[in-house]
Design a protein around this motif. Structure first.
Motif, PDB file in Angstrom:
ATOM      1  N   TYR A  91       0.833  -1.209   0.000  1.00 25.21           N
ATOM      2  CA  TYR A  91       0.000   0.000   0.000  1.00 25.21           C
ATOM      3  C   TYR A  91       0.865   1.256   0.000  1.00 25.21           C
ATOM      4  O   TYR A  91       0.632   2.200  -0.767  1.00 25.21           O
ATOM      5  CB  TYR A  91      -0.917  -0.020   1.219  1.00 25.21           C
ATOM      6  N   LEU A  92       1.879   1.271   0.855  1.00 28.16           N
ATOM      7  CA  LEU A  92       2.768   2.438   0.935  1.00 28.16           C
ATOM      8  C   LEU A  92       3.599   2.593  -0.336  1.00 28.16           C
ATOM      9  O   LEU A  92       3.883   3.714  -0.770  1.00 28.16           O
ATOM     10  CB  LEU A  92       3.668   2.320   2.158  1.00 28.16           C
ATOM     11  N   LEU A  93       3.966   1.473  -0.954  1.00 28.16           N
ATOM     12  CA  LEU A  93       4.704   1.531  -2.215  1.00 28.16           C
ATOM     13  C   LEU A  93       3.818   2.131  -3.309  1.00 28.16           C
ATOM     14  O   LEU A  93       4.271   2.954  -4.114  1.00 28.16           O
ATOM     15  CB  LEU A  93       5.169   0.129  -2.607  1.00 28.16           C
ATOM     16  N   GLY A  94       2.563   1.741  -3.328  1.00 23.92           N
ATOM     17  CA  GLY A  94       1.636   2.280  -4.314  1.00 23.92           C
ATOM     18  C   GLY A  94       1.415   3.771  -4.160  1.00 23.92           C
ATOM     19  O   GLY A  94       1.132   4.477  -5.129  1.00 23.92           O
ATOM     20  N   ARG A  95       1.554   4.255  -2.938  1.00 19.32           N
ATOM     21  CA  ARG A  95       1.402   5.697  -2.672  1.00 19.32           C
ATOM     22  C   ARG A  95       2.747   6.433  -2.740  1.00 19.32           C
ATOM     23  O   ARG A  95       2.810   7.624  -2.442  1.00 19.32           O
ATOM     24  CB  ARG A  95       0.779   5.902  -1.292  1.00 19.32           C
ATOM     25  N   GLU A  96       3.798   5.717  -3.101  1.00 25.96           N
ATOM     26  CA  GLU A  96       5.155   6.280  -3.237  1.00 25.96           C
ATOM     27  C   GLU A  96       5.686   6.833  -1.919  1.00 25.96           C
ATOM     28  O   GLU A  96       6.472   7.785  -1.892  1.00 25.96           O
ATOM     29  CB  GLU A  96       5.188   7.366  -4.331  1.00 25.96           C
ATOM     30  N   VAL A  97       5.242   6.225  -0.833  1.00 24.08           N
ATOM     31  CA  VAL A  97       5.749   6.599   0.487  1.00 24.08           C
ATOM     32  C   VAL A  97       7.054   5.869   0.772  1.00 24.08           C
ATOM     33  O   VAL A  97       7.941   6.398   1.454  1.00 24.08           O
ATOM     34  CB  VAL A  97       4.705   6.295   1.580  1.00 24.08           C
ATOM     35  N   VAL A  98       7.180   4.647   0.272  1.00 24.37           N
ATOM     36  CA  VAL A  98       8.401   3.871   0.477  1.00 24.37           C
ATOM     37  C   VAL A  98       9.003   3.489  -0.870  1.00 24.37           C
ATOM     38  O   VAL A  98       8.307   3.393  -1.884  1.00 24.37           O
ATOM     39  CB  VAL A  98       8.137   2.584   1.305  1.00 24.37           C
ATOM     40  N   GLU A  99      10.298   3.295  -0.836  1.00 21.66           N
ATOM     41  CA  GLU A  99      11.029   2.711  -1.957  1.00 21.66           C
ATOM     42  C   GLU A  99      11.571   1.383  -1.459  1.00 21.66           C
ATOM     43  O   GLU A  99      12.324   1.346  -0.484  1.00 21.66           O
ATOM     44  CB  GLU A  99      12.161   3.636  -2.404  1.00 21.66           C
ATOM     45  N   ILE A 100      11.178   0.294  -2.101  1.00 26.12           N
ATOM     46  CA  ILE A 100      11.516  -1.035  -1.588  1.00 26.12           C
ATOM     47  C   ILE A 100      12.533  -1.702  -2.507  1.00 26.12           C
ATOM     48  O   ILE A 100      12.369  -1.741  -3.734  1.00 26.12           O
ATOM     49  CB  ILE A 100      10.258  -1.919  -1.476  1.00 26.12           C
TER      50      ILE A 100
END
Length: 356
Positions: free
Chosen positions: A229-238
């Motif tokens: 979810y956070l990746l989809g919102r560009e909050v995290v880079e994994i």
């Protein structure tokens, strides 16, 4: 008519017909059957109950049927007859007036009656052994809702005990602001979870936005669902364990190999978060999520209002499993919610035990 209170009827297909002089006692007073021209028509279930009560006798092909004979004959003529009879008898003896309905029965509120007050419930009868399609249940709920009735599921177990459930479609809405943005945070996919290494980022995600669980005073663990979810919102880079940056599709491909339910769980999680709710694992309660309308970060997570389980839209309920889920949710003062993708939206179904 054998005596002043007993009427003789005839079985034909799936109805029993009585002479019109039965109307005053059976219909006008007790609301059994439906008058038609110069006869009173009873359903097979109504007729079975009135035979049991000694109010009528029934003949078929010039042969009088006792209660045993009638029950056997009726069960050959209509499906699920015996469990419907058990529910009809139970509700009648609790003081409810019951009429045939587009589900199984229309039930009037206590003190109400046909012709005087609207019916309140549509009752959908099931044996505990019957599989129940999600689509069938939703259709029954919509049918009831369209005429402003409440849908009640009456499930009969192998000992003929009845459990009543209320079932309704509902909306979900919380009071959290999940829209605030934060700078992109570096994280790593290890195997079945994602690690945030930076202490400041970990604290912000966990303390302000209520994501993840602290591994220690510096690092934060995110579930696959939270990370996606956070990746989809560009909050995290994994990055993966080799340092390669993962796109949302790359991450989803790896997550599905770990958790087959990942796509439907993510769809429900995303919808709940975007509706202002806090969503955490419901593993200890046997569900996908426990869900909070609002959490004060200073006080922590005290009591979730909902347990939410994500389903496929063609899901088939096992009623024993449904019973366990609902009983557990109600025992810990939570509402049991089932969720699934319906076109471009998420639909929510609440099921709870009720007393009649």
């Amino acid at each position: 008519m054998n005596n002043i209170n007993t009427f003789s009827g005839s079985l034909s297909c799936e109805i029993v017909t009585l002479p019109i002089d039965s109307k005053e006692i059976l219909y006008d007073t007790s609301y059994y059957g439906q008058p038609k021209d110069d006869i009173l028509e009873l359903t097979l279930i109504e007729a079975a109950y009135l035979i049991y009560k000694g109010k009528i006798t029934v003949n078929s092909e010039n042969k009088k049927l006792d209660f045993e004979g009638f029950m056997c004959e009726a069960s050959r003529r209509t499906g699920n007859f015996e469990v419907k009879y058990i529910v009809f008898k139970d509700l009648r003896e609790r003081g409810y007036f019951i009429k045939p309905g587009v589900t199984d029965f229309r039930v009037y509120p206590r003190g109400g009656s046909p012709g005087r007050t609207p019916s309140r419930y549509f009752v959908y009868v099931l044996s505990e052994r019957q599989p129940m399609l999600l689509t069938d249940l939703v259709r029954q709920i919509i049918t009831a809702s369209n005429v402003k009735k409440e849908l009640i599921m009456a499930v009969v177990d192998e000992e003929s005990e009845i459990t009543f459930y209320g079932a309704r479609l509902r909306s979900m809405k919380g009071d959290m602001d999940n829209s605030r943005s934060v700078p992109a945070i570096r994280a790593s996919l290890l195997e079945d979870r994602v690690m945030v290494w930076d202490s400041k980022s970990s604290a912000q995600l966990h303390n302000e936005f209520l994501y993840g669980k602290a591994l220690d005073e510096i690092r934060l663990q995110l579930s696959l669902i939270e990370a996606a979810y956070l990746l989809g919102r560009e909050v995290v880079e994994i990055m993966d364990s080799k340092g390669r940056i993962l796109t949302p599709n790359d991450f989803a491909d790896q997550a599905v190999m770990v958790e087959s339910d990942f796509p439907k769980k993510l769809a429900v999680y995303k919808d709940l978060r975007e509706k202002g709710m806090v969503v955490k694992t419901g593993y200890k309660f046997g569900s996908h999520y426990r869900v909070y309308k609002k959490v004060d970060p200073k006080k922590g997570m005290l009591h979730s209002e909902f347990l939410v389980h994500a389903l496929d839209n063609n899901y088939i309920f096992n009623l024993s499993q449904l019973s366990r889920a609902v009983r557990l949710a109600n025992s810990v003062k939570k509402q049991m919610i089932f969720a699934w993708e319906s076109g471009e939206t998420i639909s929510y179904l609440e099921i709870s035990r009720i007393k009649m």
